[in-house]
Design a protein around this motif. Structure first.
Motif, short mmCIF file in Angstrom:
data_model
loop_
_atom_site.label_atom_id
_atom_site.label_comp_id
_atom_site.label_asym_id
_atom_site.label_seq_id
_atom_site.Cartn_x
_atom_site.Cartn_y
_atom_site.Cartn_z
N HIS A 1 -43.27 8.02 9.32
CA HIS A 1 -41.98 7.00 9.93
C HIS A 1 -40.73 7.68 11.50
CE1 HIS A 1 -40.35 9.91 6.76
NE2 HIS A 1 -39.70 9.89 7.72
N HIS B 1 -43.23 11.40 11.60
CA HIS B 1 -43.10 12.48 10.73
C HIS B 1 -43.93 11.67 9.08
CE1 HIS B 1 -39.16 11.70 10.05
NE2 HIS B 1 -39.32 12.49 9.22
N ASP C 1 -41.95 12.48 4.36
CA ASP C 1 -41.79 13.69 4.25
C ASP C 1 -42.25 13.50 2.58
OD1 ASP C 1 -38.87 11.75 5.77
OD2 ASP C 1 -39.58 14.20 5.74
N TRP D 1 -32.16 11.46 -0.76
CA TRP D 1 -33.81 11.66 -0.77
C TRP D 1 -34.29 12.13 -2.27
CZ3 TRP D 1 -33.60 15.47 4.06
CH2 TRP D 1 -34.61 15.09 5.13
ZN LIG Z 1 -38.28 11.63 6.53
#
Ligand SMILES: [Zn+2]
Ligand SMILES: O=C(O)C(=O)C[C@H](CCCc1ccccc1)C(=O)O
Length: 329
Positions: free
Chosen positions: A260, A180, A182, A277
């Protein structure tokens, strides 16, 4: 016998095999002058010796069990894959969607017990808890002792936005977070055990077939790496990725929009990681040619705009196909 063959560490032998061509990621010392060039150009790199989470060197399952006395978010899966679904999109999605995981709150002691006594066939657990004041005082003290000077220097140097969250990730051996991307910058710190991470640059979008934006699996690849369906996803054969194994004390920079896949090696016991994040830098001046991640952001905006305009998200595909087939061969 899981003997070491050749110079690979044992965890690198306990691996799931994927039909992928994978290059190695560079590993740089925290004071290597080249490091800032990687981060500034949104290229992944493993950073050694930055001591970002040095205060967690004594962490293991027992230490956490001793100092985490609340109930924490645990994802439960009936297989080894923990594919993340957006609960808000489940409500509005027009597709009949069956999630493969469920999210529960569980005392750490119960989580640790189930991990310790796990046997084949049992459902798998993955603790994924935002680090906040629900954890014990010792954990907060360790958190306060993170190398905030080092990481804040990187945040400022690259004009990143604020730190949005730290996720404490305690995984059973063999768990996989499927491929996926982000939309945030991520410093991924390895605390305990070894983790394998496979990455693909955003321009591999065509080979990884992420779900539509309005689907609960938005941002996740549709391709099952364990059993790829090459009829539906023919370009997956050409996916070109990178692979690294991160050890305690190492930090992987995962640039925003980079795909990743993360796994804890089989038979190597639980792993502990903490991610950082950050909101991406605001784009002040658009520079051409556009970066590959900017084109992904544009595609996302087109899907969102069409969703607003058409209301029925099932009409987005046909309309895009009409444009593509009629006007742009
Ligand atoms: Zn991730
Ligand atoms: O740090 C990252 O970005 C990772 O993907 C780490 C990954 C768990 C992430 C779980 C998750 C994915 C999407 C939305 C919210 C939570 C792992 O370590 O297994």
């Amino acid at each position: 016998m899981s003997g070491n063959c050749g110079n690979k560490s044992s965890s690198e032998n306990q691996l799931r095999k994927y039909p992928l061509k994978l290059d190695k990621l560079p590993k740089l010392k925290f004071d290597d002058p080249k490091l800032d060039e990687y981060i500034a150009s949104d290229e992944p790199v493993v950073i050694q010796g930055c001591k970002l989470v040095a205060s967690t060197s004594k962490w293991n399952l027992d230490y956490l069990n001793k100092h985490m006395n609340g109930k924490y978010t645990v994802i439960v899966s009936h297989n080894h894959k923990f594919k993340y679904h957006d609960e808000k999109k489940m409500a509005t999605s027009k597709v009949n969607f069956q999630p493969t995981t469920k999210r529960v709150k569980m005392p750490f002691s119960e989580f640790a017990e189930k991990v310790r006594n796990w046997k084949k066939g049992d459902e798998r657990l993955y603790l994924q808890q935002v680090l906040d004041n629900s954890v014990g005082k010792e954990i907060v003290d360790d958190f306060l002792k993170f190398n905030w000077n080092w990481i804040t220097d990187k945040q400022i140097k690259n004009n990143w936005g604020p730190l949005t969250s730290n996720l404490l990730l305690v995984s059973m051996e063999g768990n996989v977070t499927p491929c996926h991307y982000d939309e945030q910058q991520n410093f991924y710190a390895q605390v305990y055990g070894v983790k394998r991470i496979i990455l693909f640059r955003p321009s591999e979008f065509k080979c990884l077939y992420p779900h539509p934006v309005h689907h609960p699996y938005d941002r996740q690849s549709q391709v099952d790496f364990d059993k790829p369906d090459y009829n539906r996803f023919p370009n997956f054969r050409n996916a070109q990725g990178y692979e690294t194994y991160i050890h305690p004390g190492e930090v992987l920079y995962i640039p925003m929009y980079w795909f990743h896949h993360v796994e804890s090696p089989l038979k190597e016991g639980p792993t502990i990681s903490i991610n950082f994040w950050y909101k991406a830098a605001r784009t002040e001046q658009i520079v051409y040619p556009l970066k590959d991640y900017q084109k992904v952001a544009i595609m996302r905006n087109v899907e969102k705009m069409l969703g607003e305009a058409l209301r029925d998200t099932n009409e987005i595909g046909p309309l895009l196909r009409t444009i593509a087939d009629e006007n742009y061969f």
